[in-house]
Motif scaffolding. Sequence first.
Motif, PDB file in Angstrom:
ATOM      1  N   GLU A   1      -6.446   2.556  15.652  1.00  0.00           N
ATOM      2  CA  GLU A   1      -5.833   2.504  14.618  1.00  0.00           C
ATOM      3  C   GLU A   1      -4.572   2.106  15.097  1.00  0.00           C
ATOM      4  OE1 GLU A   1      -6.574   5.582  13.323  1.00  0.00           O
ATOM      5  OE2 GLU A   1      -8.485   4.562  13.520  1.00  0.00           O
ATOM      6  N   LEU A   2      -4.018   0.689  14.486  1.00  0.00           N
ATOM      7  CA  LEU A   2      -2.134   0.554  14.610  1.00  0.00           C
ATOM      8  C   LEU A   2      -1.571   1.765  14.104  1.00  0.00           C
ATOM      9  CD1 LEU A   2      -0.601  -1.993  15.735  1.00  0.00           C
ATOM     10  CD2 LEU A   2       0.135  -2.610  13.047  1.00  0.00           C
ATOM     11  N   GLN A   3      -0.505   2.287  14.836  1.00  0.00           N
ATOM     12  CA  GLN A   3      -0.220   3.195  14.610  1.00  0.00           C
ATOM     13  C   GLN A   3       1.677   3.895  13.848  1.00  0.00           C
ATOM     14  OE1 GLN A   3       0.620   6.502  18.050  1.00  0.00           O
ATOM     15  NE2 GLN A   3      -1.294   5.895  18.456  1.00  0.00           N
ATOM     16  N   TYR A   4       1.296   2.725  13.269  1.00  0.00           N
ATOM     17  CA  TYR A   4       2.291   1.960  11.583  1.00  0.00           C
ATOM     18  C   TYR A   4       2.016   3.152  10.358  1.00  0.00           C
ATOM     19  CZ  TYR A   4       6.061  -0.068   9.469  1.00  0.00           C
ATOM     20  OH  TYR A   4       6.750  -0.557   8.690  1.00  0.00           O
ATOM     21  N   GLU A   5       2.518   3.289   9.506  1.00  0.00           N
ATOM     22  CA  GLU A   5       2.646   3.797   8.547  1.00  0.00           C
ATOM     23  C   GLU A   5       2.154   3.497   6.864  1.00  0.00           C
ATOM     24  OE1 GLU A   5       5.319   6.278   4.926  1.00  0.00           O
ATOM     25  OE2 GLU A   5       5.781   6.531   6.853  1.00  0.00           O
ATOM     26  N   GLY A   6       0.955   3.704   7.123  1.00  0.00           N
ATOM     27  CA  GLY A   6       0.664   2.111   6.073  1.00  0.00           C
ATOM     28  C   GLY A   6      -0.848   1.499   6.595  1.00  0.00           C
ATOM     29  N   GLU A   7      -0.796   1.057   8.064  1.00  0.00           N
ATOM     30  CA  GLU A   7      -1.562   0.954   8.787  1.00  0.00           C
ATOM     31  C   GLU A   7      -1.069  -0.175   9.068  1.00  0.00           C
ATOM     32  OE1 GLU A   7      -5.295   2.270   8.803  1.00  0.00           O
ATOM     33  OE2 GLU A   7      -4.856   3.793   8.580  1.00  0.00           O
ATOM     34  N   LYS A   8      -1.864  -1.755   9.327  1.00  0.00           N
ATOM     35  CA  LYS A   8      -1.812  -2.698   9.363  1.00  0.00           C
ATOM     36  C   LYS A   8      -1.260  -3.503   8.069  1.00  0.00           C
ATOM     37  CE  LYS A   8      -4.115  -7.260  11.104  1.00  0.00           C
ATOM     38  NZ  LYS A   8      -5.344  -7.312  12.152  1.00  0.00           N
ATOM     39  N   LEU A   9      -2.334  -3.074   7.103  1.00  0.00           N
ATOM     40  CA  LEU A   9      -2.202  -3.792   5.701  1.00  0.00           C
ATOM     41  C   LEU A   9      -1.110  -3.167   5.154  1.00  0.00           C
ATOM     42  CD1 LEU A   9      -3.598  -4.869   2.644  1.00  0.00           C
ATOM     43  CD2 LEU A   9      -3.990  -2.115   2.514  1.00  0.00           C
ATOM     44  N   ALA A  10       0.420  -2.207   5.202  1.00  0.00           N
ATOM     45  CA  ALA A  10       1.764  -1.985   4.685  1.00  0.00           C
ATOM     46  C   ALA A  10       2.329  -3.771   5.384  1.00  0.00           C
ATOM     47  CB  ALA A  10       1.923  -0.708   5.432  1.00  0.00           C
ATOM     48  N   ILE A  11       1.843  -3.612   7.194  1.00  0.00           N
ATOM     49  CA  ILE A  11       2.706  -4.827   8.002  1.00  0.00           C
ATOM     50  C   ILE A  11       2.808  -6.132   7.458  1.00  0.00           C
ATOM     51  CG2 ILE A  11       2.846  -6.030   9.960  1.00  0.00           C
ATOM     52  CD1 ILE A  11       2.523  -3.528  11.264  1.00  0.00           C
ATOM     53  N   ILE A  12       1.372  -6.377   6.532  1.00  0.00           N
ATOM     54  CA  ILE A  12       0.744  -7.105   6.039  1.00  0.00           C
ATOM     55  C   ILE A  12       1.833  -7.879   4.596  1.00  0.00           C
ATOM     56  CG2 ILE A  12      -0.665  -8.876   5.192  1.00  0.00           C
ATOM     57  CD1 ILE A  12      -2.795  -7.607   7.436  1.00  0.00           C
ATOM     58  N   GLU A  13       1.177  -6.555   3.131  1.00  0.00           N
ATOM     59  CA  GLU A  13       1.959  -6.693   2.903  1.00  0.00           C
ATOM     60  C   GLU A  13       3.745  -6.739   2.707  1.00  0.00           C
ATOM     61  OE1 GLU A  13       0.591  -2.883   1.051  1.00  0.00           O
ATOM     62  OE2 GLU A  13      -0.731  -4.183   0.227  1.00  0.00           O
ATOM     63  N   ASN A  14       4.483  -5.898   3.422  1.00  0.00           N
ATOM     64  CA  ASN A  14       5.661  -6.466   3.861  1.00  0.00           C
ATOM     65  C   ASN A  14       6.100  -7.796   4.465  1.00  0.00           C
ATOM     66  OD1 ASN A  14       6.697  -3.448   2.585  1.00  0.00           O
ATOM     67  ND2 ASN A  14       6.487  -3.173   4.816  1.00  0.00           N
ATOM     68  N   PHE A  15       5.247  -8.328   5.461  1.00  0.00           N
ATOM     69  CA  PHE A  15       5.641  -9.940   5.467  1.00  0.00           C
ATOM     70  C   PHE A  15       5.505 -10.988   4.573  1.00  0.00           C
ATOM     71  CE2 PHE A  15       4.685 -13.503   7.847  1.00  0.00           C
ATOM     72  CZ  PHE A  15       5.881 -13.778   8.831  1.00  0.00           C
ATOM     73  N   GLU A  16       4.600 -10.806   3.350  1.00  0.00           N
ATOM     74  CA  GLU A  16       3.948 -11.726   2.849  1.00  0.00           C
ATOM     75  C   GLU A  16       5.227 -12.059   1.733  1.00  0.00           C
ATOM     76  OE1 GLU A  16       0.289 -10.120   1.201  1.00  0.00           O
ATOM     77  OE2 GLU A  16      -0.830 -11.670   2.568  1.00  0.00           O
ATOM     78  N   GLN A  17       6.230 -10.779   1.534  1.00  0.00           N
ATOM     79  CA  GLN A  17       7.145 -10.516   0.249  1.00  0.00           C
ATOM     80  C   GLN A  17       8.249 -12.081   1.421  1.00  0.00           C
ATOM     81  OE1 GLN A  17       8.844  -6.864   0.001  1.00  0.00           O
ATOM     82  NE2 GLN A  17       6.314  -6.070  -0.533  1.00  0.00           N
ATOM     83  N   LEU A  18       8.569 -11.924   2.634  1.00  0.00           N
ATOM     84  CA  LEU A  18       9.491 -12.850   3.010  1.00  0.00           C
ATOM     85  C   LEU A  18       9.236 -14.574   2.487  1.00  0.00           C
ATOM     86  CD1 LEU A  18       9.710 -11.273   6.507  1.00  0.00           C
ATOM     87  CD2 LEU A  18      11.220 -11.560   4.820  1.00  0.00           C
ATOM     88  N   ASN A  19       7.559 -14.770   2.526  1.00  0.00           N
ATOM     89  CA  ASN A  19       7.362 -16.394   2.778  1.00  0.00           C
ATOM     90  C   ASN A  19       7.888 -17.629   3.650  1.00  0.00           C
ATOM     91  OD1 ASN A  19       6.026 -17.722   0.875  1.00  0.00           O
ATOM     92  ND2 ASN A  19       7.144 -18.797  -0.517  1.00  0.00           N
TER      93      ASN A  19
END
Length: 165
Positions: free
Chosen positions: A63-81
Amino acid sequence: MKNKILMKFLLLMFFPILFSCQTEKVSKLTSNVGDIEFDEKLDDKNFKLCNTSQLQYFNLNKELQYEGEKLAIIENFEQLNLETDAKSNGYITIRFIVNCEGKTNRFRIQQFNADYKEFSFDKSFVNEILEFTKNLNGWQNLEKRDYYQYLTFKIENGKVTEILP
């Protein structure tokens, strides 16, 4: 006997010519293809690697070694619009190093169009994606080794539609 002597003479004459045509000057060799060398103009001089001779080109976890995995990255990115020119299609890849403490640096950008040919997206769009990537603070390092990581942002009609891997 004369033929052997003539053959040796010809070999001695043409041998240096043959190899001189095939040599290239290489100014600096890296230990591995794709190394991200320190650049004082781009990189934080205080960023420390734990073992410079053993950077991994993958992390050992599946897995991607990120807290919350890839889903957390995607959710944070979507906030930028973020959006750019609606005709823009392609990929922006940001490569970087995660050190043994989970800190990141040495960010490098590659941009390609949808046909995988070098391309330049709008500079402010690219900078926003870069800043987003730099501000991701949840990188984990379960093996306590320095490793290379990348995020590729797929752009379709001016919008990021996917983040890889």
